[in-house]
Design an enzyme around this catalytic site. Structure first.
Site, PDB file in Angstrom:
ATOM      1  N   GLY A   1       0.813  -1.213   0.000  1.00 40.62           N
ATOM      2  CA  GLY A   1       0.000   0.000   0.000  1.00 40.62           C
ATOM      3  C   GLY A   1       0.844   1.259   0.000  1.00 40.62           C
ATOM      4  N   ARG A   2       2.056   1.126   0.508  1.00 38.25           N
ATOM      5  CA  ARG A   2       2.933   2.310   0.605  1.00 38.25           C
ATOM      6  C   ARG A   2       4.374   1.923   0.309  1.00 38.25           C
ATOM      7  NH1 ARG A   2       4.063   3.435   6.974  1.00 38.25           N
ATOM      8  NH2 ARG A   2       3.864   1.308   7.715  1.00 38.25           N
TER       9      ARG A   2
ATOM     10  N   GLY B   1      -0.225   6.152   2.295  1.00 43.46           N
ATOM     11  CA  GLY B   1       0.929   5.731   1.503  1.00 43.46           C
ATOM     12  C   GLY B   1       2.268   6.187   2.052  1.00 43.46           C
TER      13      GLY B   1
ATOM     14  N   ARG C   1      14.866  -0.739   1.780  1.00 44.97           N
ATOM     15  CA  ARG C   1      15.023  -2.028   2.450  1.00 44.97           C
ATOM     16  C   ARG C   1      15.587  -3.040   1.463  1.00 44.97           C
ATOM     17  NH1 ARG C   1       9.780  -4.158   5.529  1.00 44.97           N
ATOM     18  NH2 ARG C   1       8.935  -4.738   3.515  1.00 44.97           N
TER      19      ARG C   1
ATOM     20  N   ARG D   1       6.057 -13.711   0.567  1.00 45.18           N
ATOM     21  CA  ARG D   1       5.467 -13.948   1.883  1.00 45.18           C
ATOM     22  C   ARG D   1       4.524 -15.139   1.808  1.00 45.18           C
ATOM     23  NH1 ARG D   1       4.921  -8.151   3.395  1.00 45.18           N
ATOM     24  NH2 ARG D   1       6.142  -7.078   1.817  1.00 45.18           N
TER      25      ARG D   1
ATOM     26  N   ASP E   1       0.990 -12.121   5.979  1.00 44.88           N
ATOM     27  CA  ASP E   1       1.667 -11.265   4.993  1.00 44.88           C
ATOM     28  C   ASP E   1       2.973 -10.717   5.554  1.00 44.88           C
ATOM     29  OD1 ASP E   1      -0.369  -9.896   6.645  1.00 44.88           O
ATOM     30  OD2 ASP E   1       0.447  -8.075   5.770  1.00 44.88           O
TER      31      ASP E   1
ATOM     32  N   ASP F   1       9.273  -6.738   8.410  1.00 42.56           N
ATOM     33  CA  ASP F   1       8.259  -5.799   8.896  1.00 42.56           C
ATOM     34  C   ASP F   1       8.376  -5.515  10.379  1.00 42.56           C
ATOM     35  OD1 ASP F   1       7.125  -4.712   6.762  1.00 42.56           O
ATOM     36  OD2 ASP F   1       5.234  -5.790   6.848  1.00 42.56           O
TER      37      ASP F   1
HETATM   38  P1  AMP Z   1       1.845  -3.869   7.929  1.00 42.90           P
HETATM   39  O1  AMP Z   1       1.036  -3.979   9.176  1.00 42.90           O
HETATM   40  O2  AMP Z   1       2.879  -2.777   7.951  1.00 42.90           O
HETATM   41  O3  AMP Z   1       2.416  -5.163   7.512  1.00 42.90           O
HETATM   42  O4  AMP Z   1       0.840  -3.396   6.789  1.00 42.90           O
HETATM   43  C1  AMP Z   1      -0.312  -4.124   6.456  1.00 42.90           C
HETATM   44  C2  AMP Z   1      -0.885  -3.600   5.161  1.00 42.90           C
HETATM   45  O5  AMP Z   1      -1.282  -2.242   5.280  1.00 42.90           O
HETATM   46  C3  AMP Z   1       0.045  -3.653   3.980  1.00 42.90           C
HETATM   47  O6  AMP Z   1      -0.729  -3.980   2.852  1.00 42.90           O
HETATM   48  C4  AMP Z   1       0.583  -2.240   3.906  1.00 42.90           C
HETATM   49  O7  AMP Z   1       1.018  -1.908   2.607  1.00 42.90           O
HETATM   50  C5  AMP Z   1      -0.634  -1.429   4.295  1.00 42.90           C
HETATM   51  N1  AMP Z   1      -0.304  -0.121   4.900  1.00 42.90           N
HETATM   52  C6  AMP Z   1       0.219   0.112   6.122  1.00 42.90           C
HETATM   53  N2  AMP Z   1       0.364   1.428   6.348  1.00 42.90           N
HETATM   54  C7  AMP Z   1      -0.063   2.070   5.224  1.00 42.90           C
HETATM   55  C8  AMP Z   1      -0.158   3.435   4.815  1.00 42.90           C
HETATM   56  N3  AMP Z   1       0.190   4.452   5.614  1.00 42.90           N
HETATM   57  N4  AMP Z   1      -0.654   3.685   3.581  1.00 42.90           N
HETATM   58  C9  AMP Z   1      -1.011   2.685   2.765  1.00 42.90           C
HETATM   59  N5  AMP Z   1      -0.962   1.388   3.084  1.00 42.90           N
HETATM   60  C10 AMP Z   1      -0.483   1.065   4.298  1.00 42.90           C
HETATM   61 MG    MG Z   2       3.542  -5.970   6.239  1.00 42.01          MG
END
Ligand code: AMP
Ligand code: MG
Length: 487
Positions: A94-95, A128, A178, A185, A254, A264
């Site tokens: 997502g970002r 994002g 990174r 995953r 994931d 992560d």
């Molecule tokens: P994470 O908990 O960091 O593994 O993120 C879980 C999901 O949320 C993944 O698909 C990330 O890309 C998305 N995500 C987390 N933070 C953001 C953000 N600020 N904007 C867009 N997507 C996000």
């Molecule tokens: Mg993640």
């Protein structure tokens, strides 16, 4: 715009080529005023990237994604995943963006990936972006893991973007670059399986075998062998976390790699006082991802991976299921063996020490630490002194001195090796209060505490004068530590 990188470095787009259904070509958001906060020169060197280039305006454009390196087509990767036990078929970067793969100086193929580079089609409600603090936190903790010898993704750099991001307050934004042996995953397999396209699933499995577990290709059942290899890698990884007192905090499928690298660093933390129930994440109200649950969750996640692989293991489900179940059943003994091997080392016992004796000594000392609220890392480090004749560094931490003495007498009777212990029991871990101190200072513009903390963490087993405060447990007034996800 594309930038020519150091002449030896070419970016490939192998993931996007092999798996176009899981790659969306995308561009990073503009970064108004990129400023380098931290550069990992050893990682740059591994990639063959010149640090002087990375510090230049062109290098910073690469590190924030605004100019793709030569040969690269940045993509957002699609994946699915179980988040806190519920399946979400459409997660994805997502970002984040995968810039592409680089062949490292030692020949390994490595992903270079950006986090915090702007919204993608997978952003859902998110903005994002990422804030400086959490990206530096990933940098610190991943480097600490590397120092401890625990498989992990690496951090190449954190670059402030010059754009503020809205969280509870407005915070300075940043992009983390990174490096990983891949970003495949468990959730990548869940995504491919959910599309119902057997050819995509097979290509993904073949890509994973060739990148991570090439020996599986020669097995009688390659996809079963792939699963077995992931089971083995994750059993070993989670054992390493447990031995280090590390709580990942968000073991969604994931966030579990096929390579066996930790990925992560969101709400993760190292524990100070030993506690089987240690839990830091503000959103994990039921303690699903608490310290002691981590092996069980890893096994649960691997069961989800097995489900996706069934059609590749055998055309006949009746044949595939018992094979997958048997492979999954290897997780517990593998985990236990890895954990016990690690505990023997932490206690200074030879690898061939009696398993029952070692296991009782290890479990009993953990109970002692739990009951007496003892700092885990400094207690184990202090045990080396006990062997050398000064019991105080460990004994003084335990209120129930009689219980400590009784345990220590049993342990000393098996003749532990103090020098061997010092090679595996770290002096320095990323203490939560010191991480917060470094992040607060960095967010306010002072990078010195970050630099000093990283200096301690990159050589965690080497006790150095002047670094005493990096070895000490949390101060009493630090209180309960809470970490935040989605930052
Ligand atoms: P994470 O908990 O960091 O593994 O993120 C879980 C999901 O949320 C993944 O698909 C990330 O890309 C998305 N995500 C987390 N933070 C953001 C953000 N600020 N904007 C867009 N997507 C996000
Ligand atoms: Mg993640």
């Amino acid at each position: 715009m594309s930038v020519p990188t150091d002449s030896r470095v070419t970016f490939d787009g192998r993931f996007a080529r092999d798996l176009p259904e899981m790659a969306v070509a995308w561009q990073a958001a503009a970064a108004p005023q990129p400023a380098l906060l931290v550069l990992n020169e050893p990682v740059a060197a591994e990639l063959g990237l010149d640090p002087a280039f990375l510090r230049s305006p062109e290098g910073l454009s690469l590190l924030v994604g605004t100019a793709a390196p030569d040969g690269a087509t940045p993509v957002a990767q699609a994946y699915a995943g179980h988040q806190f036990g519920s399946f979400n078929p459409g997660l994805g970067d997502g970002r984040a963006l995968l810039l592409g793969e680089v062949t490292a100086v030692d020949g390994r193929l490595l992903d270079v990936h950006l986090k915090g580079s702007g919204r993608t089609p997978f952003a859902r409600g998110g903005d994002g972006f990422a804030a400086v603090g959490p990206m530096l936190r990933e940098f610190i903790v991943s480097e600490a893991m590397q120092g401890l010898g625990i498989p992990t993704t690496r951090s190449l750099a954190v670059v402030a973007t010059g754009r503020d991001v809205r969280r509870e307050t407005m915070l300075p934004g940043a992009v983390l670059a990174r490096v990983a042996s891949s970003h495949l995953r468990v959730g990548s397999f869940q995504y491919a399986a959910a599309t119902g396209n057997p050819d995509l699933l097979k290509r993904l499995a073949d890509h994973a075998i060739s990148r991570h577990h090439p020996a599986a290709a020669a097995a009688e059942r390659p996809y079963l062998a792939l699963f077995e290899a992931v089971v083995s890698a994750q059993a070993s990884l989670v054992a390493r976390w447990m031995l280090a007192g590390f709580v990942h905090g968000v073991m969604n499928t994931d966030n579990m790699t096929i390579s066996g690298e930790t990925i992560d660093y969101g709400p993760c933390a190292f524990m100070d006082v030993f506690d089987y129930a240690a839990l830091y994440s503000s959103i994990d109200r039921d303690g699903r991802y608490a310290y002691a649950n981590q092996p069980l969750i890893a096994e649960w996640n691997l069961a989800r991976l097995a489900e996706t692989l069934l059609p590749l293991i055998d055309d006949d489900q009746e044949q595939a299921v018992p094979l997958a179940v048997a492979a999954l059943e290897a997780f517990r003994p593998r985990y236990s063996a890895a954990w016990l091997t690690g505990m023997k080392a932490k206690l200074g016992l030879p690898a061939d020490a009696d398993d029952d004796v070692a296991s009782a000594l290890a479990n009993d000392v953990l109970t002692l630490l739990q009951d007496n609220h003892v700092d885990y890392t400094s207690f184990f480090r202090g045990l080396g002194s006990v062997v050398r004749g000064d019991a105080r560094p460990a004994r003084d931490k335990v209120l129930d001195v009689a219980a400590f003495d009784a345990w220590a007498a049993r342990w000393l009777a098996v003749a532990p090796d103090a020098d061997a212990m010092d090679r595996v029991n770290p002096v320095y871990i990323p203490r939560n209060h010191l991480v917060e101190e470094a992040l607060d200072a960095a967010t306010a513009g002072d990078l010195d505490p970050l630099g000093r903390l990283l200096e301690a963490l990159t050589k965690p087993f080497e006790e150095r004068p002047g670094l005493e405060r990096y070895a000490a447990g949390a101060p009493d007034d630090f209180g309960a530590y809470t970490t935040y996800c989605g930052t």
